[in-house]
Scaffold this active site. Structure first.
Site, mmCIF file in Angstrom:
data_model
loop_
_atom_site.group_PDB
_atom_site.id
_atom_site.type_symbol
_atom_site.label_atom_id
_atom_site.label_comp_id
_atom_site.label_asym_id
_atom_site.label_seq_id
_atom_site.Cartn_x
_atom_site.Cartn_y
_atom_site.Cartn_z
ATOM 1 N N LYS A 185 65.166 26.513 23.324
ATOM 2 C CA LYS A 185 63.908 26.802 24.008
ATOM 3 C C LYS A 185 63.603 25.742 25.079
ATOM 4 O O LYS A 185 64.195 24.665 25.087
ATOM 5 C CB LYS A 185 62.764 26.865 22.979
HETATM 6 C C1 LIG Z 1 63.521 31.547 18.979
HETATM 7 C C2 LIG Z 1 62.651 32.690 18.583
HETATM 8 C C3 LIG Z 1 62.110 32.790 17.285
HETATM 9 C C4 LIG Z 1 62.525 31.908 16.144
HETATM 10 O O1 LIG Z 1 62.278 30.577 16.297
HETATM 11 P P1 LIG Z 1 63.099 29.495 15.438
HETATM 12 O O2 LIG Z 1 62.424 28.213 15.812
HETATM 13 O O3 LIG Z 1 64.523 29.561 15.894
HETATM 14 O O4 LIG Z 1 62.953 29.819 14.004
HETATM 15 C C5 LIG Z 1 61.215 33.816 17.026
HETATM 16 N N1 LIG Z 1 60.888 34.718 17.959
HETATM 17 C C6 LIG Z 1 61.417 34.685 19.197
HETATM 18 C C7 LIG Z 1 60.995 35.703 20.197
HETATM 19 C C8 LIG Z 1 62.329 33.686 19.540
HETATM 20 O O5 LIG Z 1 62.878 33.678 20.761
#
Ligand SMILES: *Cc1c(COP(=O)(O)O)cnc(C)c1O
Length: 368
Positions: A185
């Site tokens: 992210k």
């Molecule tokens: C990355 C992501 C998640 C999950 O987040 P994590 O921190 O990897 O558990 C949930 N929803 C969306 C849309 C994502 O892109």
């Protein structure tokens, strides 16, 4: 020279020596987790940076989603989008909730508010939309439906770090918003996540739930989970925050260069920038249309053969996965736009350190 592949994303890492003093501090404190000093500092710093009042940090975004639903005591059916990362719907199943899929708007890739009402039943208690690629959902329209029918709104805002909408944090919309700080992210703490809460009381409930439900040493209020962020992750987040504006502006330059280079290629559609909103340039999605000489999958392969790893994000749809495809709302006719977009979408590499040379290689392959 070793030939290196170009990944779709690469985590932003500050210089290692800048992190050492944080580690020394942790060794000195001997406070590793459970709301330690770096955890408290990161919560305060994020509230300030994001323009919000209350935040509860988590070990990852998925546990944050699961806990957000638990905190609001959501039951029955939840209206959501099939066009997301699978964790969005998994968080519902972990709470014994039934996902009800509603189609997306093909321009924003977000849940289409005009199709939500038809999916509401007496069992519906909440809506869980996703701000896909950081594009704001139709937050006003969604809130109006929620108010009319007495539903809660929990945003999966995993893509929406730092996005402002109409001059305010997008994360203030809905009852709760959930962020992910996963390595892929825009803002990462290696693994991490957060719930943005409207008031101190809600934050307190969520803080109990992420610590097994403990309210104090001997009082356990609910079957909570262990969702706490550690001091190492929180310290790293504080350091990342110092570099985040620069990292986002580097992404902006890449976004601009892609747009210039890909302009006017027949069959390549670049989604327009959403109005009234700032962007964090977390993804660079394009749509490979029918009049492009290759199919989306052929272009994906061609890039791969040249060492460029793009990503079909999101494909397949959540509603096509084995644990979801039996739901009546997963039927192809119900999700026409999502299905079409999932066959055309390609996310091109974008990350702060992506070189101009690499971008020009990518765009020349798409052009040729
Ligand atoms: C990355 C992501 C998640 C999950 O987040 P994590 O921190 O990897 O558990 C949930 N929803 C969306 C849309 C994502 O892109």
């Amino acid at each position: 020279m070793i030939e290196r592949k170009i990944p779709v994303t690469q985590p932003f890492l500050p210089p290692l020596e800048e992190f050492i003093p944080y580690l020394e501090q942790i060794w000195e404190n001997k406070w590793l987790t459970n709301n330690g000093p770096f955890h408290q500092q990161l919560e305060a710093a994020l509230c300030e940076y994001l323009g919000i009042e209350h935040i509860a940090l988590f070990t990852n975004g998925t546990i944050a989603l699961v806990t957000a639903l638990q905190a609001l005591r959501i039951t029955g059916e939840v209206i959501t989008t099939p066009y997301s990362f699978v964790a969005t719907s998994h968080a519902l199943l972990w709470n014994d909730l039934k996902p009800v899929f509603v189609d997306i708007d093909p321009y924003t890739c977000n849940i289409d508010p005009s199709k939500i009402e038809a999916a509401i039943t007496p069992h519906t208690t909440a809506i869980m939309p996703v701000h896909c690629y950081g594009n704001p959902c139709g937050v006003e329209a969604i809130q109006k439906i929620a108010d009319n029918y007495g539903l809660r709104v929990i945003y999966d805002a995993a893509h929406a770090f730092g996005v402002n909408y109409k001059g305010q944090s997008l994360l203030q919309h809905g009852d709760l918003s959930v962020l992910s700080f996963h390595a892929t992210k825009v803002f990462n703490t290696f693994e991490g996540g957060a719930v943005i809460c409207p008031d101190a009381k809600t934050k307190q409930r969520i803080d109990y739930l992420k610590n097994f439900g403990f309210a104090d040493e001997i009082t356990v209020t609910a079957p909570g989970i262990n969702g706490k962020m550690s001091e190492i992750n929180a310290a790293f987040g504080l350091l990342q925050l110092k570099h985040i504006d620069k990292a986002i502006s580097q992404r902006q330059l890449i976004d601009t260069l892609y747009r210039d280079e890909l302009k006017g290629i027949r069959g390549i559609y670049i989604p327009t920038q959403p109005p009234n909103a700032t962007r964090n340039y977390s993804y660079f999605p394009i749509l490979v249309e029918e009049d492009y000489p290759l199919t989306r999958d052929e272009l994906y392969q061609k890039l791969k053969e040249n060492g460029i790893l793009s990503r079909r994000y999101f494909y397949p749809l959540i509603s096509d996965m084995p644990m979801y495809r039996g739901q009546p709302s997963a039927s192809p006719t119900n999700l026409f736009n999502a299905r079409v977009i999932a066959t055309k979408i390609l996310c091109l590499p974008i990350f702060a350190d992506l070189s101009t040379e690499a971008i020009l290689t990518i765009t020349s392959i798409i052009k040729s």
